[in-house]
Design a protein around this motif. Structure first.
Motif, PDB file in Angstrom:
ATOM      1  N   THR A 402     -30.723 -66.765  21.971  1.00 52.98           N
ATOM      2  CA  THR A 402     -29.723 -66.075  22.792  1.00 52.98           C
ATOM      3  C   THR A 402     -28.948 -67.067  23.652  1.00 52.98           C
ATOM      4  N   GLU A 403     -27.713 -66.692  23.959  1.00 51.63           N
ATOM      5  CA  GLU A 403     -26.839 -67.451  24.855  1.00 51.63           C
ATOM      6  C   GLU A 403     -26.815 -68.941  24.521  1.00 51.63           C
ATOM      7  N   LYS A 425     -19.659 -73.147  25.303  1.00 52.19           N
ATOM      8  CA  LYS A 425     -20.295 -71.937  24.801  1.00 52.19           C
ATOM      9  C   LYS A 425     -20.138 -71.933  23.283  1.00 52.19           C
ATOM     10  N   HIS A 547     -27.405 -73.059  30.603  1.00 54.25           N
ATOM     11  CA  HIS A 547     -28.037 -71.964  29.871  1.00 54.25           C
ATOM     12  C   HIS A 547     -28.761 -71.017  30.823  1.00 54.25           C
ATOM     13  N   ARG A 550     -26.243 -68.839  32.525  1.00 56.80           N
ATOM     14  CA  ARG A 550     -25.761 -67.781  31.631  1.00 56.80           C
ATOM     15  C   ARG A 550     -26.760 -66.638  31.538  1.00 56.80           C
ATOM     16  N   ARG A 551     -28.059 -66.963  31.461  1.00 57.74           N
ATOM     17  CA  ARG A 551     -29.080 -65.911  31.374  1.00 57.74           C
ATOM     18  C   ARG A 551     -29.127 -65.099  32.666  1.00 57.74           C
ATOM     19  N   ARG A 554     -26.250 -62.779  32.840  1.00 59.30           N
ATOM     20  CA  ARG A 554     -26.431 -61.641  31.937  1.00 59.30           C
ATOM     21  C   ARG A 554     -27.430 -60.644  32.508  1.00 59.30           C
TER      22      ARG A 554
END
Length: 616
Positions: A402-403, A425, A547, A550-551, A554
């Motif tokens: 993911t991501e 990304k 990263h 980003r998590r 989200r």
């Protein structure tokens, strides 16, 4: 086209600023003058100006623009602004120094607190500093929080808190957010903090002793013990400071050391007669005379937001001495004395600053020599085509597919060049195809580099032979020749073999290079080993941090993000005004529409969406 010197006779004799431009129209130098015609003429014909760029004017100079000012002071201010705006290659460029930290107290606030800021502003608040390391400022804040009891929460949290926080429980804040705290007592604590930060230790010690004795006489032993602890902490912090001046002035002492066209500037910071820190600046290949360089440097340094002292000590008389003194005085709001000391304590301070500049000069040259030597040995060790002064390293980061993201970090001359760091990304690759992701990122970076004529000399990819082959394929697809590429694999555990202490035995770091089957091992404790592992670890850190961000973004996505017309700016406005999502849900469309940027239609959409989301 070469600059037409016959135009010089038509230049005005007024004060102002001259702007030199090259063939492409780029600004290459900005200067000031009391007499524009005479000053610009000095660059041509027989001149004693030994600066490096003066000898190149015939090749570079295409045009000179003039801006006439009313006086020399206006020319000085305008020169500062133009240098910061254009960053000319041949000027002394001093970017706003983000490393300086200051403490800020807005005493006009009902319940003042301490903020850590980068640059002071003219907003009526009190600023203290500069602090030259994060550890120093943390030490100061820890002492203040432990013994003076000021709040440390931000204003939004303060306004919306319903019960005291942990700081109140451990007796480091009286809890003015929710409890009836005596305002006079809190203000006394604020004044004690100001005395401490200003270095008025005698006054602060007398105040604390008086409070301690008064509390003891009133049988208020708990507060007496608190004042005693405050007093011990203050006296302990003062033992670490050495008095260098009997006069309790704030002084900045500028030292210089020059060898040829290279120059080092050192600043010693003396606050209330005590040496509190220093800072050095390196200028390579600047043949500018000391007086002119120092004049420009002083103006740019204080114009960038540095704390203003009472006195500035300099080793040489700068050009436009009176104008510079008047300008820095105007920045401070009261008289700042600019001095060239010839004897006494100030002269000794100046000698110390010069020694600091000399030490910093040779230290910088030793570091540069070591890095250059490491780059040369790296070229030889890895059989590179070029000495890799510009290296870029790429790493991929993903978690359970993911991501997925990638990082690119750049090193120039063996040191990190953070302005060239980039995040990516992953856009075209699904799943956990590490090779595909590396191909995408390298292709995007190198295509951009071809367009901008901005390619590194060495590309390092994190991984083994597979990642190396991907990088080579991308270079072939884009028809890029002469660019070195290697892959760096982490040390691996050797199964079944233990070291002398019974622990696991690992291989050394391994570098894979094109055309060679076996990897090259880097011997530890060498410059090339340190450089390669440093750049690989930096790329890994940079990718993981991105990263992780980003998590988090989200996982903590706000329900406001799903409302049409609500972006990051409007979401922040709503939360800042109402304080919480619960308060926004309780707000009416009329109260929302009163906010700047919110129409009545958008306000109704917000209310409807939130009610629908709650099932109302």
């Amino acid at each position: 086209m070469v600059f037409d010197r016959t135009n010089l006779d038509r230049f005005p004799r007024d004060p102002g600023v001259y702007i030199m431009k090259d063939q492409a129209g780029e600004v290459i130098y900005v200067g000031k003058a009391n007499n524009l015609r005479n000053r610009v003429k000095q660059y041509f014909g027989q001149t004693s100006d030994t600066r490096f760029f003066v000898s190149l004017l015939d090749d570079y100079l295409n045009d000179i623009d003039l801006i006439i000012t009313a006086n020399a002071k206006e020319a000085l201010i305008l020169e500062n602004e133009l240098i910061k705006r254009h960053q000319p290659r041949f000027n002394v460029n001093l970017k706003d120094d983000k490393n300086f930290l200051h403490l800020r107290i807005d005493s006009s606030s009902k319940w003042p607190k301490i903020d850590v800021v980068r640059s002071p502003r003219r907003d009526g608040a009190l600023y203290f500093g500069p602090y030259h390391s994060a550890s120093k400022i943390r030490q100061t804040l820890k002492l203040i929080e432990q013994y003076f009891g000021l709040r440390n929460c931000d204003d939004l949290t303060f306004r919306n808190r319903a019960r005291p926080c942990l700081q109140y429980q451990i007796k480091r804040c009286p809890g003015p957010c929710v409890l009836p705290v005596d305002h006079r007592t809190y203000d006394n604590h604020v004044q004690d903090v100001i005395r401490f930060l200003q270095g008025r230790e005698d006054e602060l010690v007398r105040s604390l002793k008086g409070k301690m004795e008064h509390a003891s006489q009133a049988l208020d032993y708990e507060n007496a013990a608190r004042y005693r602890d405050q007093l011990r902490a203050i006296l302990g912090s003062l033992e670490d400071q050495n008095m260098v001046q009997i006069r309790q002035l704030d002084q900045d002492v500028f030292g210089l050391y020059r060898e040829g066209a290279s120059l080092q500037v050192s600043i010693l910071f003396v606050r209330r007669g005590k040496m509190v820190g220093s800072r050095t600046f390196d200028f390579m290949e600047h043949g500018i005379p000391d007086s002119e360089l120092l004049s420009t440097f002083v103006n740019l340094y204080y114009n960038s937001g540095a704390a203003m002292p009472d006195e500035i000590l300099i080793p040489v008389t700068v050009s436009n001495f009176e104008v510079v003194e008047a300008y820095v005085s105007e920045l401070k709001g009261r008289r700042v004395r600019l001095k060239v000391p010839q004897r006494g304590a100030n002269k000794r301070l100046l000698e110390t600053a010069n020694k600091n500049a000399e030490h910093a000069y040779f230290q910088a040259r030793r570091d540069l020599s070591a890095r250059d030597g490491g780059l040369v040995r790296l070229k030889e060790k890895l059989h590179l085509k070029n000495v890799p002064h510009h290296i870029e390293c790429f790493d991929i980061s993903l978690f359970q597919g993911t991501e997925p993201v990638a990082s690119c970090v750049a090193f120039e001359g063996g040191s990190p060049k953070r302005s060239r760091y980039r995040h990516y990304k992953i856009k075209t690759v699904e799943g956990t195809d590490d090779y595909g992701m590396m191909r995408e990122v390298l292709t995007r970076r190198l295509k951009s580099g071809l367009i901008k004529a901005d390619l590194p000399q060495l590309i390092v990819v994190d991984g083994g032979k597979g990642q190396l082959n991907v990088a080579r394929a991308v270079l072939q697809d884009l028809k890029i020749d002469g660019l070195d590429v290697v892959s760096l694999a982490k040390a691996r555990i050797i199964d079944g073999i233990n070291d002398a202490d019974g622990g696991v035995l690992k291989t050394s770091e391994r570098v894979f290079i094109p055309g060679v089957r076996e990897p090259i091992s880097l011997r530890s404790n060498t410059h090339e080993y340190f450089l390669m592992t440093q750049i690989r670890d930096e790329a890994h850190r940079f990718a993981i941090n991105f990263h992780r961000k980003r998590r988090i973004d989200r996982n903590f996505r706000s329900v406001l993000d799903d409302i049409p017309g609500i972006g990051p700016g409007r979401r922040k406005t709503l939360l800042r005004h109402f304080g919480s999502l619960k308060a926004i849900k309780s707000a009416s469309s009329d109260s929302i529409s009163e906010l700047k940027g919110f129409s009545s239609t958008l306000a109704q959409t917000i209310v409807h969406h939130l009610k629908t989301q709650d099932g109302q």
